[in-house]
Design a protein around this motif. Structure first.
Motif, PDB file in Angstrom:
ATOM      1  N   ALA A   1      12.218   5.279  13.388  1.00 49.46           N
ATOM      2  CA  ALA A   1      11.181   4.594  12.617  1.00 49.46           C
ATOM      3  C   ALA A   1       9.867   4.671  13.381  1.00 49.46           C
ATOM      4  O   ALA A   1       9.821   4.512  14.595  1.00 49.46           O
ATOM      5  CB  ALA A   1      11.587   3.139  12.391  1.00 49.46           C
ATOM      6  N   LEU A   2       8.783   4.906  12.652  1.00 45.86           N
ATOM      7  CA  LEU A   2       7.496   5.197  13.268  1.00 45.86           C
ATOM      8  C   LEU A   2       6.534   4.034  13.142  1.00 45.86           C
ATOM      9  O   LEU A   2       6.409   3.424  12.080  1.00 45.86           O
ATOM     10  CB  LEU A   2       6.878   6.433  12.612  1.00 45.86           C
ATOM     11  CG  LEU A   2       5.596   6.952  13.270  1.00 45.86           C
ATOM     12  CD1 LEU A   2       5.907   7.674  14.565  1.00 45.86           C
ATOM     13  CD2 LEU A   2       4.837   7.881  12.323  1.00 45.86           C
ATOM     14  N   ALA A   3       5.828   3.735  14.250  1.00 53.26           N
ATOM     15  CA  ALA A   3       4.704   2.810  14.250  1.00 53.26           C
ATOM     16  C   ALA A   3       3.491   3.555  14.807  1.00 53.26           C
ATOM     17  O   ALA A   3       3.607   4.704  15.247  1.00 53.26           O
ATOM     18  CB  ALA A   3       5.016   1.573  15.094  1.00 53.26           C
TER      19      ALA A   3
ATOM     20  N   ALA B   1       1.365   8.602   2.033  1.00 58.22           N
ATOM     21  CA  ALA B   1       0.610   7.368   2.260  1.00 58.22           C
ATOM     22  C   ALA B   1       1.535   6.165   2.443  1.00 58.22           C
ATOM     23  O   ALA B   1       1.271   5.292   3.286  1.00 58.22           O
ATOM     24  CB  ALA B   1      -0.356   7.128   1.103  1.00 58.22           C
ATOM     25  N   ASP B   2       2.599   6.091   1.671  1.00 61.64           N
ATOM     26  CA  ASP B   2       3.488   4.935   1.786  1.00 61.64           C
ATOM     27  C   ASP B   2       4.097   4.856   3.188  1.00 61.64           C
ATOM     28  O   ASP B   2       4.232   3.760   3.767  1.00 61.64           O
ATOM     29  CB  ASP B   2       4.585   4.973   0.716  1.00 61.64           C
ATOM     30  CG  ASP B   2       5.430   6.238   0.777  1.00 61.64           C
ATOM     31  OD1 ASP B   2       4.894   7.295   1.164  1.00 61.64           O
ATOM     32  OD2 ASP B   2       6.621   6.165   0.435  1.00 61.64           O
ATOM     33  N   ARG B   3       4.416   6.005   3.783  1.00 61.82           N
ATOM     34  CA  ARG B   3       5.022   6.001   5.111  1.00 61.82           C
ATOM     35  C   ARG B   3       3.997   5.631   6.184  1.00 61.82           C
ATOM     36  O   ARG B   3       4.336   4.988   7.182  1.00 61.82           O
ATOM     37  CB  ARG B   3       5.643   7.361   5.411  1.00 61.82           C
ATOM     38  CG  ARG B   3       6.756   7.732   4.425  1.00 61.82           C
ATOM     39  CD  ARG B   3       7.649   8.790   4.969  1.00 61.82           C
ATOM     40  NE  ARG B   3       8.389   8.324   6.136  1.00 61.82           N
ATOM     41  CZ  ARG B   3       9.336   9.051   6.746  1.00 61.82           C
ATOM     42  NH1 ARG B   3       9.647  10.253   6.288  1.00 61.82           N
ATOM     43  NH2 ARG B   3       9.965   8.568   7.798  1.00 61.82           N
ATOM     44  N   ILE B   4       2.753   6.039   5.986  1.00 63.60           N
ATOM     45  CA  ILE B   4       1.702   5.663   6.931  1.00 63.60           C
ATOM     46  C   ILE B   4       1.535   4.141   6.952  1.00 63.60           C
ATOM     47  O   ILE B   4       1.484   3.516   8.014  1.00 63.60           O
ATOM     48  CB  ILE B   4       0.364   6.328   6.559  1.00 63.60           C
ATOM     49  CG1 ILE B   4       0.447   7.845   6.730  1.00 63.60           C
ATOM     50  CG2 ILE B   4      -0.779   5.757   7.398  1.00 63.60           C
ATOM     51  CD1 ILE B   4       0.474   8.311   8.150  1.00 63.60           C
ATOM     52  N   PHE B   5       1.440   3.539   5.779  1.00 63.76           N
ATOM     53  CA  PHE B   5       1.229   2.090   5.726  1.00 63.76           C
ATOM     54  C   PHE B   5       2.474   1.319   6.160  1.00 63.76           C
ATOM     55  O   PHE B   5       2.356   0.260   6.784  1.00 63.76           O
ATOM     56  CB  PHE B   5       0.766   1.671   4.332  1.00 63.76           C
ATOM     57  CG  PHE B   5      -0.687   1.972   4.087  1.00 63.76           C
ATOM     58  CD1 PHE B   5      -1.672   1.159   4.622  1.00 63.76           C
ATOM     59  CD2 PHE B   5      -1.070   3.077   3.360  1.00 63.76           C
ATOM     60  CE1 PHE B   5      -3.024   1.437   4.426  1.00 63.76           C
ATOM     61  CE2 PHE B   5      -2.412   3.364   3.151  1.00 63.76           C
ATOM     62  CZ  PHE B   5      -3.385   2.543   3.683  1.00 63.76           C
ATOM     63  N   ASP B   6       3.657   1.827   5.858  1.00 64.07           N
ATOM     64  CA  ASP B   6       4.872   1.184   6.357  1.00 64.07           C
ATOM     65  C   ASP B   6       4.901   1.224   7.882  1.00 64.07           C
ATOM     66  O   ASP B   6       5.289   0.245   8.538  1.00 64.07           O
ATOM     67  CB  ASP B   6       6.113   1.887   5.800  1.00 64.07           C
ATOM     68  CG  ASP B   6       6.369   1.551   4.341  1.00 64.07           C
ATOM     69  OD1 ASP B   6       5.703   0.643   3.811  1.00 64.07           O
ATOM     70  OD2 ASP B   6       7.237   2.214   3.732  1.00 64.07           O
TER      71      ASP B   6
ATOM     72  N   PRO C   1       0.817  -1.216   0.000  1.00 66.43           N
ATOM     73  CA  PRO C   1       0.000   0.000   0.000  1.00 66.43           C
ATOM     74  C   PRO C   1       0.853   1.269   0.000  1.00 66.43           C
ATOM     75  O   PRO C   1       1.800   1.402   0.776  1.00 66.43           O
ATOM     76  CB  PRO C   1      -0.794  -0.111   1.309  1.00 66.43           C
ATOM     77  CG  PRO C   1      -0.724  -1.539   1.707  1.00 66.43           C
ATOM     78  CD  PRO C   1       0.550  -2.071   1.166  1.00 66.43           C
ATOM     79  N   GLY C   2       0.509   2.187  -0.893  1.00 66.58           N
ATOM     80  CA  GLY C   2       1.239   3.439  -1.004  1.00 66.58           C
ATOM     81  C   GLY C   2       2.458   3.368  -1.890  1.00 66.58           C
ATOM     82  O   GLY C   2       2.961   4.397  -2.352  1.00 66.58           O
TER      83      GLY C   2
END
Length: 462
Positions: free
Chosen positions: A309-311, A347-352, A11-12
């Motif tokens: 790195a974000l979760a 968006a790619d960073r949100i889903f990652d 996703p993203g």
């Protein structure tokens, strides 16, 4: 034209692929067999920080407040069976399409930890979810930073102090606490559960405890999960206690490493974000909880540029109090997009963050679990069929569109209902247990209110 099923594996990063029935995708056959026209399947997101509230805080009368004033309301948590509480919490989450969670256990009694942890692990196994189990460790400054309960005594009536003081925690020795966590890990036989050290926060841990946890983690490789710099009061106090800065102190004792995840981080400063990133630490952001408990907005723009790195986690208090991680992803997407022409947090960073970094926080494999989404319901009025699926999900997706859930190829949910446990029956039983505790809670309510008022008065003088 009849809509076809789609697979959104990255996703993203990449658009979804149409599923034509061929088994050429890295997805279990059981997942592919469950897809119908208009469905979309993607890796399931991870709730990377939570507390497993079967009975949610508002249900026992605790309304949103500043964090320190809110905490005494936890005295009103009903006495219920640890297994049933966890079962309802995990089942509620799984019904949203999320099959993995970090559970920060709430018990402060080390003598009960083994039994309660076994009950929580049993509940996770019956629901079928993946679990990170953060076992609580603390031994310092209960009730009030900078001196503990004695700081509040002058702010309470004599009657209230006499009633409250017997509940002041008595902490076990450091070695005994760490040994208790190691024992939970040794007893755990569920490969989908990862037991971790859970120092509740540096403001509630002595230097000796923090140093012992760092040493134990380095020796045995066990992960650590900890709250860090959540509220403005924590920032003020920890700056007094650690003149070099609490993050730098943690680095000095070897606490910072890729084995560590910290939650909230609302009060982090730029140099601290960079240091956490250099040491490989993960940061779990909890935007709804931060807003509801008036801690503020985390510096995610700093994190996006050169931070850890974000979760993403719910912390037991989603935006609508519904444990909907999809809405939490939307909130962080909107809060931290920036004001420039180009979006900062894409968006790619949100889903990652929700999938890959979340899995790392749980010490779990990434991309092996899948959620089936009623994508047709999200796009029923769309005039174009080439809109980026990740953008559609970040704009419209809620738990209501989660149809199926597969963990390691095992079906956990079908057509929006769990296949492993009876959520409604468990919820009814838990409510009955909670209501049976009402006589005690009615007596305790006045004391919790008095303690909250004393805490508000104490910090208002800072």
């Amino acid at each position: 034209m009849t809509p076809s099923a789609q697979l959104l594996l990255r996703p993203g990063h990449q658009p979804a692929e149409r599923f034509d029935g061929a088994a050429r995708f890295p997805v279990a056959r059981s997942v592919l067999a469950a897809l119908g026209p208009g469905d979309l399947v993607m890796p399931s997101p991870v709730n990377a920080h939570d507390h497993g509230y079967g009975i949610r805080t508002l249900d026992f009368g605790v309304v949103d407040e500043a964090l320190e004033v809110w905490i005494p309301g936890m005295r009103l948590r009903p006495r219920t069976d640890a297994y049933l509480e966890a079962l309802v919490a995990f089942a509620r989450l799984a019904q949203t399409g999320v099959g993995a969670t970090m559970h920060c256990h709430n018990s402060l009694n080390i003598n009960r930890l083994g039994d309660e942890a076994a009950a929580v692990i049993r509940a996770a196994g019956e629901v079928g979810i993946r679990l990170g189990l953060s076992c609580p460790l603390l031994d310092f400054d209960p009730w009030a930073y900078g001196g503990g309960p004695e700081k509040l005594k002058p702010l309470l009536s004599e009657d209230d102090w006499q009633a409250l003081s017997p509940s002041i925690p008595a902490y076990a020795p450091v070695a005994e606490q760490i040994a208790a966590v190691d024992a939970v890990a040794a007893e755990n036989s569920n490969p989908m559960v990862d037991v971790q050290y859970g120092p509740v926060g540096p403001q509630w841990c002595s230097n000796a405890l923090l140093e012992a946890i760092a040493e134990a983690s380095a020796a045995n490789g066990r992960r650590i999960h900890m709250h860090l710099l959540e509220s403005p009061r924590q920032r003020l106090w920890l700056d007094r206690r650690f003149p070099q800065g609490v993050v730098h102190y943690l680095d000095e004792i070897g606490f910072l490493s890729p084995r560590l995840a910290v939650a909230h981080g609302v009060q982090l400063q730029p140099a601290e974000c960079e240091l956490l990133a250099e040491r490989g630490v993960q940061l779990v952001s909890n935007p709804s909880a931060n807003l509801r408990l008036r801690s503020g907005v985390a510096p995610i723009s700093l994190v996006a540029e050169k931070g850890p790195a974000l979760a993403i986690g719910l912390d037991g208090s989603g935006f609508d109090d519904d444990q909907d991680l999809w809405r939490e992803m939307r909130l962080i997407h909107l809060l931290h997009g920036g004001r420039e022409l180009n979006r900062r947090f894409t968006a790619d960073r949100i889903f990652d963050a929700a999938i890959h970094i979340g899995a790392k926080v749980l010490n779990a494999p990434a991309g092996q679990d899948f959620v089936v989404i009623d994508y047709d319901a999200l796009t029923a009025d769309s005039l174009f069929d080439d809109i980026d699926e990740a953008e559609v999900l970040l704009t419209r997706m809620t738990s209501a569109q989660a149809k199926g859930l597969f963990l390691g190829g095992r079906e956990i949910m079908r057509d929006g209902r769990l296949t492993t446990v009876d959520f409604d029956a468990a919820r009814r039983e838990l409510r009955e247990q909670a209501r049976a505790d009402l006589p005690r809670l009615r007596r305790e309510r006045q004391l919790a209110g008095s303690l909250s008022a004393a805490i508000r008065s104490y910090y208002s003088r800072w």
